[in-house]
Design an enzyme around this catalytic site. Structure first.
Site, short mmCIF file in Angstrom:
data_model
loop_
_atom_site.label_atom_id
_atom_site.label_comp_id
_atom_site.label_asym_id
_atom_site.label_seq_id
_atom_site.Cartn_x
_atom_site.Cartn_y
_atom_site.Cartn_z
N PHE A 196 25.52 32.27 37.63
CA PHE A 196 26.14 31.39 38.64
C PHE A 196 27.58 31.84 38.96
O PHE A 196 27.88 32.26 40.09
CB PHE A 196 26.08 29.96 38.10
CG PHE A 196 26.93 28.96 38.82
CD1 PHE A 196 26.89 28.84 40.20
CD2 PHE A 196 27.78 28.11 38.10
CE1 PHE A 196 27.68 27.90 40.86
CE2 PHE A 196 28.56 27.17 38.75
CZ PHE A 196 28.52 27.08 40.13
N LYS B 116 21.26 40.88 31.72
CA LYS B 116 19.96 40.97 31.05
C LYS B 116 18.86 40.31 31.88
O LYS B 116 17.68 40.45 31.56
CB LYS B 116 20.09 40.25 29.69
CG LYS B 116 18.96 40.42 28.73
CD LYS B 116 19.32 39.67 27.43
CE LYS B 116 18.16 39.58 26.48
NZ LYS B 116 18.52 38.78 25.28
N LEU B 117 19.26 39.60 32.92
CA LEU B 117 18.32 38.82 33.74
C LEU B 117 17.48 37.90 32.85
O LEU B 117 16.25 37.97 32.84
CB LEU B 117 17.44 39.72 34.61
CG LEU B 117 18.18 40.51 35.70
CD1 LEU B 117 17.21 41.34 36.53
CD2 LEU B 117 18.98 39.58 36.62
N SER C 171 24.39 29.78 28.23
CA SER C 171 25.40 28.81 28.65
C SER C 171 24.94 27.34 28.65
O SER C 171 25.72 26.48 29.04
CB SER C 171 25.90 29.18 30.05
OG SER C 171 24.87 28.96 31.00
N ASP D 287 36.28 25.01 28.45
CA ASP D 287 37.07 23.95 27.82
C ASP D 287 36.33 23.31 26.65
O ASP D 287 36.92 22.60 25.84
CB ASP D 287 37.49 22.88 28.84
CG ASP D 287 36.33 22.21 29.55
OD1 ASP D 287 35.16 22.54 29.27
OD2 ASP D 287 36.59 21.32 30.39
N TYR E 229 26.58 25.79 21.32
CA TYR E 229 27.08 26.61 22.44
C TYR E 229 28.58 26.80 22.33
O TYR E 229 29.09 27.93 22.36
CB TYR E 229 26.71 25.94 23.78
CG TYR E 229 27.56 26.42 24.94
CD1 TYR E 229 27.45 27.73 25.44
CD2 TYR E 229 28.48 25.56 25.56
CE1 TYR E 229 28.24 28.17 26.50
CE2 TYR E 229 29.27 26.00 26.62
CZ TYR E 229 29.14 27.31 27.08
OH TYR E 229 29.93 27.74 28.13
N LYS F 203 30.89 30.21 21.72
CA LYS F 203 31.97 30.65 22.62
C LYS F 203 33.29 30.73 21.84
O LYS F 203 34.10 31.63 22.06
CB LYS F 203 32.11 29.69 23.82
CG LYS F 203 30.98 29.73 24.81
CD LYS F 203 30.82 31.05 25.55
CE LYS F 203 31.93 31.34 26.54
NZ LYS F 203 31.68 32.58 27.31
N ASN G 153 34.18 22.23 33.96
CA ASN G 153 32.83 22.40 34.53
C ASN G 153 32.90 22.94 35.96
O ASN G 153 33.60 22.36 36.79
CB ASN G 153 32.12 21.05 34.60
CG ASN G 153 31.46 20.68 33.30
OD1 ASN G 153 31.95 21.02 32.23
ND2 ASN G 153 30.35 19.97 33.39
N LEU H 184 23.52 19.94 35.40
CA LEU H 184 23.52 18.53 35.82
C LEU H 184 23.40 18.32 37.33
O LEU H 184 22.53 17.56 37.79
CB LEU H 184 24.80 17.84 35.28
CG LEU H 184 24.94 16.35 35.62
CD1 LEU H 184 23.77 15.54 35.08
CD2 LEU H 184 26.26 15.81 35.07
N1 LIG Z 1 29.15 26.85 34.24
C1 LIG Z 1 30.27 26.29 33.83
O1 LIG Z 1 30.58 25.15 34.20
C2 LIG Z 1 31.23 27.05 32.93
C3 LIG Z 1 32.47 26.47 32.64
C4 LIG Z 1 33.36 27.19 31.85
C5 LIG Z 1 33.03 28.45 31.37
N2 LIG Z 1 31.81 28.97 31.64
C6 LIG Z 1 31.50 30.32 31.12
O2 LIG Z 1 31.34 31.18 32.23
C7 LIG Z 1 30.34 32.17 31.95
C8 LIG Z 1 29.28 32.13 33.02
O3 LIG Z 1 28.70 30.82 33.06
P1 LIG Z 1 27.53 30.49 34.10
O4 LIG Z 1 27.45 29.01 34.19
O5 LIG Z 1 27.70 31.27 35.31
O6 LIG Z 1 26.29 31.01 33.27
P2 LIG Z 1 24.80 31.34 33.72
O7 LIG Z 1 23.92 30.85 32.63
O8 LIG Z 1 24.55 30.88 35.12
O9 LIG Z 1 24.77 32.94 33.75
C9 LIG Z 1 24.84 33.71 32.60
C10 LIG Z 1 24.38 35.12 32.96
O10 LIG Z 1 24.52 35.93 31.78
C11 LIG Z 1 23.34 36.71 31.63
N3 LIG Z 1 23.17 37.01 30.21
C12 LIG Z 1 22.93 36.14 29.20
N4 LIG Z 1 22.84 36.79 28.03
C13 LIG Z 1 23.03 38.11 28.31
C14 LIG Z 1 23.06 39.29 27.52
N5 LIG Z 1 22.83 39.26 26.20
N6 LIG Z 1 23.30 40.47 28.12
C15 LIG Z 1 23.51 40.52 29.47
N7 LIG Z 1 23.47 39.45 30.26
C16 LIG Z 1 23.25 38.25 29.70
C17 LIG Z 1 22.22 35.85 32.21
O11 LIG Z 1 21.10 36.63 32.60
C18 LIG Z 1 22.91 35.19 33.39
O12 LIG Z 1 22.80 35.98 34.56
C19 LIG Z 1 29.82 31.86 30.54
O13 LIG Z 1 30.48 32.70 29.63
C20 LIG Z 1 30.22 30.40 30.31
O14 LIG Z 1 30.46 30.15 28.95
C21 LIG Z 1 30.89 28.30 32.41
#
Ligand SMILES: NC(=O)c1ccc[n+]([C@@H]2O[C@H](COP(=O)([O-])OP(=O)(O)OC[C@H]3O[C@@H](n4cnc5c(N)ncnc54)[C@H](O)[C@@H]3O)[C@@H](O)[C@H]2O)c1
Length: 337
Positions: free
Chosen positions: A13, A36-37, A87, A135, A161, A165, A190, A201
């Site tokens: 995302f 890794k998709l 995530s 956060d 989770y 992190k 978020n 959500l």
């Molecule tokens: N979504 C949020 O609200 C939020 C808020 C703060 C921080 N973050 C952080 O931002 C980052 C991205 O979050 P997101 O919501 O976009 O996550 P997401 O789950 O939408 O995407 C994660 C991506 O990582 C890839 N992935 C997972 N494991 C892998 C691996 N071993 N090797 C290669 N690729 C791998 C998945 O295929 C996916 O494309 C994360 O590190 C998350 O902790 C997210």
């Protein structure tokens, strides 16, 4: 600063928005995206740039040491922006192993490969490794008068989770101290916007409403989250990556604290307007048993990034949530019978 960037998790995302953002703002940057998709990654998120110049996609696992070393020897990687992670909190509560494998081991593998390649290039102290964190590492705040997390708040993760992190963030910090690597970490609240996986959500509320299913809300619905529009986060990451100080941390907030029930009501109001039915979608809201270890409130104090780097969010919650709901409704209309 950097021309060749390794972005991890770019089919997810936030990172897919980030790649779009960077390609528009710095068209001469070469982006190498490793993902890794997993179930959470979607090539559809990247369909507009798949064949664009200065862009390579590598399907692979960040915990695969051989592959990561090969990437660092094939490309002259000048910076890493590390998003790839498992995530979803609910999944980590059911089974933590994938979270340790990707979030902790994967981060360690990337750090070692960057350290060795940049050491060889004589640029260990200048090339940047940016850890994208959350956060949630800070734990949970009280609902009323609980203040906000700042960059000095001690880590206090409450679910597997956020523990994974936290472990990754500590490794990043340790590589800065031990080897003098140029590391920086950001923790955001978020994110929301188009293209988020259906299990999160906001997409869950919208898709259940559109299908006429009950809209599940954990516990009493009073848990509070601060919502940050995803492109405002990308802008913050750009500023932190290019101008943040080494070994420092930056919190990024949206300034939009909402209880989950308020959020669900707002989305239902927008849906009532966009796709009116007989009853309000609010009738579908159903309280279900609470998530284990459900943190009550998250909110970050982001005055550091505002005062030192001049960042501020551009998207009001009203605009962002409208754009988001409209996007999901459009997707729904493409596939709905
Ligand atoms: N979504 C949020 O609200 C939020 C808020 C703060 C921080 N973050 C952080 O931002 C980052 C991205 O979050 P997101 O919501 O976009 O996550 P997401 O789950 O939408 O995407 C994660 C991506 O990582 C890839 N992935 C997972 N494991 C892998 C691996 N071993 N090797 C290669 N690729 C791998 C998945 O295929 C996916 O494309 C994360 O590190 C998350 O902790 C997210």
């Amino acid at each position: 600063m950097s021309k060749s960037l390794l972005v991890t998790g770019g089919a997810g995302f936030i990172a897919s928005h980030f790649i779009h953002y960077i390609k528009q703002k710095y068209p001469d940057y070469h982006i190498i995206n490793i993902d890794k998709l997993t179930y959470a990654g979607s090539e559809t998120n990247l369909k507009h740039i798949t064949y664009s110049e200065n862009y390579d996609f590598i399907e692979g696992d960040i915990a695969d040491e051989q592959l990561i070393n090969d990437i660092f020897s094939t490309y002259d990687i000048e910076g890493v922006i590390h998003f790839a992670a498992e995530s979803h909190v609910d999944r980590s509560i059911k089974d933590v192993k994938a979270f340790i494998q990707s979030n902790v081991l994967g981060t360690a593998v990337l750090l070692q490969a960057a350290r060795d390649a940049w050491n060889k290039a004589g640029e260990l102290h200048t090339r940047r490794f940016h850890q994208v964190s959350t956060d949630e590492v800070y734990g949970s705040l009280e609902l009323d008068g609980g203040g906000k997390f700042n960059e000095q708040t001690p880590y206090d993760p409450r679910n597997p989770y956020s523990a994974s992190k936290s472990g990754a963030d500590m490794l990043v910090k340790s590589f800065g101290h031990t080897y003098g690597m140029n590391v920086v970490t950001s923790s955001s609240s978020n994110n929301y916007g188009p293209g988020q996986h259906a299990e999160k959500l906001i997409p869950t509320i919208i898709s259940n409403a559109l299908q006429g299913n009950s809209i599940p809300i954990y516990g009493d619905g009073k848990n509070v989250r601060d919502w940050l529009y995803v492109t405002d986060h990308c802008h913050a990451l750009d500023m932190i990556f290019h101008h943040g100080n080494a070994l420092e941390k930056y919190n990024v907030g949206g300034g939009n604290e909402k209880t989950n029930i308020e959020l669900a009501m707002t989305i239902c109001d927008i849906l009532d307007h966009l796709r009116p039915g007989h009853d309000s979608y609010k009738e579908l809201i159903t309280f279900i048993g609470d998530r284990k270890g459900h943190d009550r409130r998250y909110a970050v104090d982001d005055s550091k990034i505002k005062t030192t780097l001049g960042w501020k969010p551009f998207t009001t919650f009203e605009t962002g949530i409208h754009k988001t709901v409209e996007w999901y409704v459009e997707q729904w209309e493409k596939i709905a019978p």
